[in-house]
Scaffold this active site. Structure first.
Site, short mmCIF file in Angstrom:
data_model
loop_
_atom_site.label_atom_id
_atom_site.label_comp_id
_atom_site.label_asym_id
_atom_site.label_seq_id
_atom_site.Cartn_x
_atom_site.Cartn_y
_atom_site.Cartn_z
N ARG A 16 51.26 40.34 49.56
CA ARG A 16 50.97 39.63 50.81
C ARG A 16 49.73 38.75 50.62
NH1 ARG A 16 48.29 44.69 54.22
NH2 ARG A 16 46.21 44.26 53.48
N ASP A 37 51.48 45.10 42.85
CA ASP A 37 50.72 45.54 44.04
C ASP A 37 50.85 47.05 44.13
OD1 ASP A 37 49.80 45.79 46.95
OD2 ASP A 37 49.83 43.62 46.76
N ASP A 63 48.35 49.72 40.37
CA ASP A 63 47.04 49.98 40.98
C ASP A 63 46.03 49.46 39.97
OD1 ASP A 63 44.57 50.97 41.66
OD2 ASP A 63 45.29 52.95 42.21
N VAL A 64 45.33 48.39 40.32
CA VAL A 64 44.48 47.69 39.34
C VAL A 64 43.32 48.54 38.84
CG1 VAL A 64 45.07 45.36 40.11
CG2 VAL A 64 43.10 46.55 41.15
N ASN A 90 43.77 39.08 41.58
CA ASN A 90 43.61 38.80 43.01
C ASN A 90 43.42 40.04 43.87
OD1 ASN A 90 44.27 37.24 45.67
ND2 ASN A 90 45.83 38.85 45.54
N TYR A 156 31.26 45.23 48.68
CA TYR A 156 32.10 44.05 48.46
C TYR A 156 31.28 42.95 47.78
CZ TYR A 156 35.55 40.40 49.64
OH TYR A 156 36.49 39.39 49.57
N LYS A 160 32.09 41.42 44.09
CA LYS A 160 32.47 40.00 43.97
C LYS A 160 31.43 39.21 43.15
CE LYS A 160 36.41 40.08 46.14
NZ LYS A 160 37.67 39.86 45.39
N THR A 191 44.55 35.99 56.34
CA THR A 191 45.43 36.96 55.68
C THR A 191 45.26 38.32 56.39
OG1 THR A 191 43.83 37.91 54.15
CG2 THR A 191 44.91 35.85 53.46
P1 NAP Z 1 45.22 41.21 51.52
O1 NAP Z 1 46.04 40.42 52.46
O2 NAP Z 1 44.66 42.52 51.96
O3 NAP Z 1 46.05 41.39 50.16
C1 NAP Z 1 45.51 42.12 49.10
C2 NAP Z 1 46.60 42.96 48.46
O4 NAP Z 1 46.00 43.73 47.40
C3 NAP Z 1 47.22 43.94 49.44
O5 NAP Z 1 48.60 44.00 49.30
C4 NAP Z 1 46.54 45.23 49.06
O6 NAP Z 1 47.24 46.40 49.44
C5 NAP Z 1 46.48 45.07 47.55
N1 NAP Z 1 45.64 46.08 46.93
C6 NAP Z 1 44.65 46.83 47.49
N2 NAP Z 1 44.18 47.71 46.60
C7 NAP Z 1 44.90 47.54 45.46
C8 NAP Z 1 44.88 48.16 44.18
N3 NAP Z 1 44.06 49.18 43.91
N4 NAP Z 1 45.74 47.71 43.25
C9 NAP Z 1 46.59 46.71 43.51
N5 NAP Z 1 46.68 46.09 44.70
C10 NAP Z 1 45.83 46.50 45.66
O7 NAP Z 1 43.96 40.37 51.02
P2 NAP Z 1 43.77 38.78 50.79
O8 NAP Z 1 42.99 38.27 51.92
O9 NAP Z 1 45.03 38.13 50.39
O10 NAP Z 1 42.75 38.85 49.56
C11 NAP Z 1 43.12 38.59 48.22
C12 NAP Z 1 41.85 38.44 47.41
O11 NAP Z 1 41.06 37.37 47.95
C13 NAP Z 1 40.94 39.67 47.43
O12 NAP Z 1 40.38 39.87 46.16
C14 NAP Z 1 39.91 39.30 48.45
O13 NAP Z 1 38.69 40.01 48.24
C15 NAP Z 1 39.76 37.81 48.20
N6 NAP Z 1 39.18 37.10 49.32
C16 NAP Z 1 39.79 37.08 50.53
C17 NAP Z 1 39.21 36.39 51.58
C18 NAP Z 1 39.82 36.33 52.96
O14 NAP Z 1 39.16 35.84 53.90
N7 NAP Z 1 41.06 36.75 53.16
C19 NAP Z 1 37.99 35.74 51.38
C20 NAP Z 1 37.40 35.78 50.13
C21 NAP Z 1 38.00 36.46 49.09
P3 NAP Z 1 46.65 47.36 50.62
O15 NAP Z 1 47.16 46.84 51.90
O16 NAP Z 1 47.20 48.72 50.30
O17 NAP Z 1 45.16 47.33 50.56
#
Ligand code: NAP
Length: 256
Positions: A16, A37, A63-64, A90, A156, A160, A191
């Site tokens: 997602r 994922d 699981d990363v 990611n 976090y 990061k 997201t």
């Molecule tokens: P997201 O919608 O929560 O998607 C992240 C995916 O990674 C989810 O399916 C999540 O599953 C999965 N995940 C969690 N723990 C994991 C593990 N141990 N191994 C493998 N997969 C795992 O998040 P997103 O917003 O797309 O974020 C993606 C990346 O962008 C992340 O690294 C985040 O820190 C970064 N980011 C996001 C934003 C933002 O505003 N959205 C801003 C800056 C950076 P679960 O539902 O089980 O956790």
């Protein structure tokens, strides 16, 4: 974009959000994508969506933070697709506690997924990239890998920030082997990760949401596709001279 057709990519956290959009965009560019994922039903569905659109994709549980998982997934990716050229690190979790609120377990879990997971991904895919004559690694950091944000989310920020510097370190180490390593730093993107803030009825969270929009010069959340576009560029030969660099896709947040 140049040089992507028939390449093979692993995208973590691809069920997602940004990972799913990235997997779709890479597939649209002709890349064979292994979506990974911990959310297997959603991950399988995303892979199927790509197949239905005429792309090439598969799903594997990863699981990363688990080294044995990485060994298995990299082995099966090579068995299935013959090589690995692109890694998009990611997967990540968002956390809110500040220095005093955070627990040791919470801190360690965030580091294990958001930081150690990125290192493990590089460790296990780089030998395959070397065997292919090169590759591109894109590590998803955050604006919060560079600036202090709201003074919360201590774990976090720690993870990061480490992703940003591990990227530069690995870029220097592998530049001569034609393996490029760059970090992407999203601002606030629409997201599921930010739904705990965006969709909350808690006045404090609503206040945080309006602060987020107020601090973003463009005054809106980003779209996952806007991060995917940057990732596709960095994966492609159009970015052939980019390595060890940090790319901000943040609506102007870090310009202030
Ligand atoms: P997201 O919608 O929560 O998607 C992240 C995916 O990674 C989810 O399916 C999540 O599953 C999965 N995940 C969690 N723990 C994991 C593990 N141990 N191994 C493998 N997969 C795992 O998040 P997103 O917003 O797309 O974020 C993606 C990346 O962008 C992340 O690294 C985040 O820190 C970064 N980011 C996001 C934003 C933002 O505003 N959205 C801003 C800056 C950076 P679960 O539902 O089980 O956790």
């Amino acid at each position: 974009m140049r040089g992507l057709r028939q390449k093979v990519a692993i995208v973590t956290g691809a069920a997602r959000g940004i990972g799913a959009a990235t997997a779709q965009r890479l597939a649209d560019e002709g890349v064979k994508v292994l979506l990974t994922d911990v959310l297997s039903a959603e991950g399988e569905a995303m892979a199927q969506l790509i197949l239905d659109r005429g792309g090439e994709a598969a799903y594997a549980y990863l699981d990363v933070s688990d080294e044995a998982n990485w060994e298995r997934v990299v082995r099966s990716a090579v068995e299935r697709f013959g090589a690995i050229h692109i890694l998009v690190n990611n997967a990540g979790i968002g956390t809110l506690p500040d220095v005093e609120q955070e627990t040791l377990d919470g801190f360690n879990r965030t580091i294990a997924i958001n930081q150690v997971g990125v290192w493990l991904g590089m460790k296990y895919t780089i030998p395959q990239m070397r065997a292919s004559g090169g590759g591109s690694i894109i590590n998803i950091s955050s604006i919060f890998g560079t600036v202090g944000g709201f003074g919360g989310s201590i774990a976090y920020h720690a993870a990061k920030g480490a992703v940003r510097l591990m990227t530069k370190n690995a870029a220097v180490r592998y530049a001569k082997e034609n393996i490029r390593v760059n970090s992407v730093h999203p601002g606030f993107i629409d997201t599921p990760m930010i739904s705990q803030v965006k969709d909350s009825s808690d006045p404090a969270m609503q206040q945080m949401m309006s602060t987020i929009l107020g601090m973003t010069p463009m005054g809106r959340l980003g779209k996952p596709e806007e991060i995917a576009a940057m990732v596709a560029f960095l994966a492609s030969d159009d970015a052939a001279f980019c390595t060890g660099a940090e790319f901000y896709v943040d609506g102007g947040w870090t310009a202030i």
